[in-house]
Design an enzyme around this catalytic site. Structure first.
Site, PDB file in Angstrom:
ATOM      1  CG  ASN A  33      26.686 -37.556  85.561  1.00 42.42           C
ATOM      2  OD1 ASN A  33      26.413 -36.484  86.096  1.00 42.42           O
ATOM      3  ND2 ASN A  33      27.536 -38.422  86.099  1.00 42.42           N
ATOM      4  CG  PHE A  35      26.353 -37.323  90.845  1.00 42.80           C
ATOM      5  CD1 PHE A  35      25.561 -38.149  91.638  1.00 42.80           C
ATOM      6  CD2 PHE A  35      27.533 -36.823  91.390  1.00 42.80           C
ATOM      7  CE1 PHE A  35      25.926 -38.476  92.943  1.00 42.80           C
ATOM      8  CE2 PHE A  35      27.908 -37.149  92.694  1.00 42.80           C
ATOM      9  CZ  PHE A  35      27.100 -37.963  93.465  1.00 42.80           C
ATOM     10  N   GLY A 101      40.962 -35.593  74.419  1.00 40.08           N
ATOM     11  CA  GLY A 101      40.959 -36.324  73.142  1.00 40.08           C
ATOM     12  C   GLY A 101      40.036 -35.648  72.145  1.00 40.08           C
ATOM     13  CE1 TYR A 144      35.893 -31.123  93.130  1.00 39.03           C
ATOM     14  CE2 TYR A 144      37.296 -29.906  94.647  1.00 39.03           C
ATOM     15  CZ  TYR A 144      36.378 -29.920  93.610  1.00 39.03           C
ATOM     16  OH  TYR A 144      35.955 -28.728  93.056  1.00 39.03           O
TER      17      TYR A 144
HETATM   18  P1  NAD Z   1      27.856 -28.845  90.540  1.00 42.21           P
HETATM   19  O1  NAD Z   1      27.931 -30.115  91.308  1.00 42.21           O
HETATM   20  O2  NAD Z   1      26.646 -28.001  90.670  1.00 42.21           O
HETATM   21  O3  NAD Z   1      28.068 -29.115  88.993  1.00 42.21           O
HETATM   22  C1  NAD Z   1      28.770 -30.201  88.476  1.00 42.21           C
HETATM   23  C2  NAD Z   1      28.003 -30.753  87.299  1.00 42.21           C
HETATM   24  O4  NAD Z   1      28.737 -31.832  86.708  1.00 42.21           O
HETATM   25  C3  NAD Z   1      26.643 -31.330  87.714  1.00 42.21           C
HETATM   26  O5  NAD Z   1      25.655 -30.887  86.824  1.00 42.21           O
HETATM   27  C4  NAD Z   1      26.852 -32.842  87.621  1.00 42.21           C
HETATM   28  O6  NAD Z   1      25.654 -33.542  87.385  1.00 42.21           O
HETATM   29  C5  NAD Z   1      27.849 -32.925  86.490  1.00 42.21           C
HETATM   30  N1  NAD Z   1      28.679 -34.153  86.498  1.00 42.21           N
HETATM   31  C6  NAD Z   1      29.346 -34.691  87.551  1.00 42.21           C
HETATM   32  N2  NAD Z   1      30.029 -35.789  87.166  1.00 42.21           N
HETATM   33  C7  NAD Z   1      29.787 -35.937  85.825  1.00 42.21           C
HETATM   34  C8  NAD Z   1      30.207 -36.887  84.857  1.00 42.21           C
HETATM   35  N3  NAD Z   1      30.998 -37.918  85.186  1.00 42.21           N
HETATM   36  N4  NAD Z   1      29.756 -36.740  83.581  1.00 42.21           N
HETATM   37  C9  NAD Z   1      28.934 -35.722  83.242  1.00 42.21           C
HETATM   38  N5  NAD Z   1      28.506 -34.796  84.134  1.00 42.21           N
HETATM   39  C10 NAD Z   1      28.936 -34.906  85.409  1.00 42.21           C
HETATM   40  O7  NAD Z   1      29.167 -28.008  90.924  1.00 42.21           O
HETATM   41  P2  NAD Z   1      29.621 -26.549  90.497  1.00 42.21           P
HETATM   42  O8  NAD Z   1      29.809 -25.765  91.726  1.00 42.21           O
HETATM   43  O9  NAD Z   1      28.775 -26.024  89.404  1.00 42.21           O
HETATM   44  O10 NAD Z   1      31.085 -26.864  89.930  1.00 42.21           O
HETATM   45  C11 NAD Z   1      31.364 -26.924  88.541  1.00 42.21           C
HETATM   46  C12 NAD Z   1      32.843 -27.159  88.341  1.00 42.21           C
HETATM   47  O11 NAD Z   1      33.590 -26.090  88.922  1.00 42.21           O
HETATM   48  C13 NAD Z   1      33.363 -28.442  88.977  1.00 42.21           C
HETATM   49  O12 NAD Z   1      34.299 -29.040  88.118  1.00 42.21           O
HETATM   50  C14 NAD Z   1      34.019 -27.969  90.245  1.00 42.21           C
HETATM   51  O13 NAD Z   1      35.050 -28.833  90.652  1.00 42.21           O
HETATM   52  C15 NAD Z   1      34.543 -26.611  89.825  1.00 42.21           C
HETATM   53  N6  NAD Z   1      34.694 -25.723  90.993  1.00 42.21           N
HETATM   54  C16 NAD Z   1      33.617 -25.187  91.613  1.00 42.21           C
HETATM   55  C17 NAD Z   1      33.776 -24.380  92.726  1.00 42.21           C
HETATM   56  C18 NAD Z   1      32.620 -23.745  93.443  1.00 42.21           C
HETATM   57  O14 NAD Z   1      32.830 -23.092  94.459  1.00 42.21           O
HETATM   58  N7  NAD Z   1      31.391 -23.844  92.970  1.00 42.21           N
HETATM   59  C19 NAD Z   1      35.070 -24.138  93.222  1.00 42.21           C
HETATM   60  C20 NAD Z   1      36.147 -24.737  92.580  1.00 42.21           C
HETATM   61  C21 NAD Z   1      35.956 -25.506  91.447  1.00 42.21           C
END
Ligand code: NAD
Ligand code: UDP
Length: 312
Positions: A33, A35, A101, A144
């Site tokens: 999306n 965000f 789902g 979160y």
């Molecule tokens: P990020 O914010 O760069 O990526 C998240 C992505 O999800 C973004 O592209 C955002 O636009 C998209 N998004 C958010 N809400 C959405 C929705 N409702 N529908 C569709 N898209 C949506 O973060 P990241 O670091 O790449 O993290 C990716 C995943 O890994 C996340 O789920 C995060 O919780 C998990 N994670 C990351 C870390 C880290 O250190 N980077 C650590 C633990 C867990």
């Protein structure tokens, strides 16, 4: 060759995963999306006929025929997930239900990007998967932390009730190129500040610890987990067990960037965990995985990336 859906595919981790899985010959649906993600992260993949970019929000149902789902959609940086906390929890709960789902209908395997935040401010160190954590249910990080905990519950309930093939990765702090400039997490903040010779903002006294995994190592772990035998569902910690104080990381980044920055101390945000280090014995035994990138080479690659996009 598989049809693979990556939610959050335009984000930091998702864009690296999209590229890797595409290069392995798979058909990729990259859903986001936007965000916190950006088309810039996956611009070089657009035009490849095995790569499809879909603007969609996972709190709405999504239909496609896929073999595997990596559910990464969720803002991960505290400033971003606290910006609209209700939306954050909807993404983890309603979004994960929608993806489960889809997995059920397609008989697809689904991997959930869970987090070390499920351990909260841990009383056990290093953190093992059997530890249930110490999470504040009503704090500013709860949208979160509790959202991700509920997503884990949904995953195992769908597995028990509907025999869905699930995988739960508990990801620890990961860093690397393609973190957003405004991401707000510690490594990108410190590198950007150091490259601009601006003060390095250490929150609290800087004695709190984190363990940092370079993104390429994490991607390898996620793919190994997804393709592991069906009876291994996790949760499994994926992270680099080398632990650093935040102040130590600030000093290292100043050194590696040859920066003139000094350190300034700012208030510690509420519920900021004091220590964090993964026990990765399970990942080593089950996936034969452990990270290979040391902190200095990972930081240098990340510094080069920010240097090129900041144009300084
Ligand atoms: P990020 O914010 O760069 O990526 C998240 C992505 O999800 C973004 O592209 C955002 O636009 C998209 N998004 C958010 N809400 C959405 C929705 N409702 N529908 C569709 N898209 C949506 O973060 P990241 O670091 O790449 O993290 C990716 C995943 O890994 C996340 O789920 C995060 O919780 C998990 N994670 C990351 C870390 C880290 O250190 N980077 C650590 C633990 C867990
Ligand atoms: N932090 C900091 N300065 C910053 C950003 C973060 O000192 O500019 C600290 C933060 O308070 C936390 C640690 O660095 O103790 C890691 O923060 P981050 O937001 O990267 O991840 P998380 O807290 O979710 O592990």
């Amino acid at each position: 060759m598989k049809r693979i859906l990556i939610t959050g595919g335009a984000g930091f981790i998702g864009s690296h995963l999209s590229e890797k899985l595409l290069n392995q010959g798979n058909d990729i649906i990259c859903l986001d999306n936007f965000f916190t993600g950006s088309k810039d992260n996956i611009r070089h993949l657009i035009g490849n006929n095995k790569f499809e970019l879909v603007r969609h929000d996972i709190i709405k149902e999504y239909l496609a025929e896929v073999d595997q789902i990596y559910n990464l959609a969720c803002p991960a940086s505290p400033i971003h997930y606290q910006y609209n906390p209700i939306k954050t929890i909807k993404t983890s709960v309603i979004g994960t239900i929608n993806m489960l789902g889809l997995a059920k209908r397609c008989k697809a395997s689904i991997l959930q990007a869970s987090t070390s935040e499920v351990y909260g401010d841990p009383k056990i160190h290093p953190q093992v998967e059997s530890y249930w954590g110490n999470v504040n249910p009503i704090g500013i990080r709860s949208c979160y932390d509790e959202g991700k905990r509920c997503a884990e519950t949904l995953m195992v309930d769908y597995h028990r009730q509907h025999k869905i093939k699930i995988k739960i990765a508990r990801i620890f702090n990961t860093y690397g190129p393609k973190m957003a400039l405004n991401d707000g997490r510690v490594i990108s903040n410190f590198i950007i500040q150091a490259l601009k010779n601006e003060p390095i903002t250490v929150y609290g006294n800087g004695k709190q610890t984190r363990s940092f995994c370079y993104v390429d190592d994490l991607i390898e772990g996620l793919i190994l987990l997804m393709n592991s035998s069906d009876d291994f569902i996790g949760p499994v910690n994926l992270g680099n067990p080398q632990e650093f104080t935040i102040e130590g990381i600030a000093k290292l980044i100043i050194e590696l960037t040859n920066s003139n920055s000094n350190i300034v101390y700012k208030p510690l945000p509420q519920d900021d965990p004091i220590q964090r280090e993964p026990d990765i014995t399970l990942a080593k035994n089950q996936l034969n995985w452990s990270p290979t990138t040391d902190i200095k080479s990972g930081l240098l690659k990340t510094i080069n990336y920010f240097h090129s996009i900041l144009n300084i």
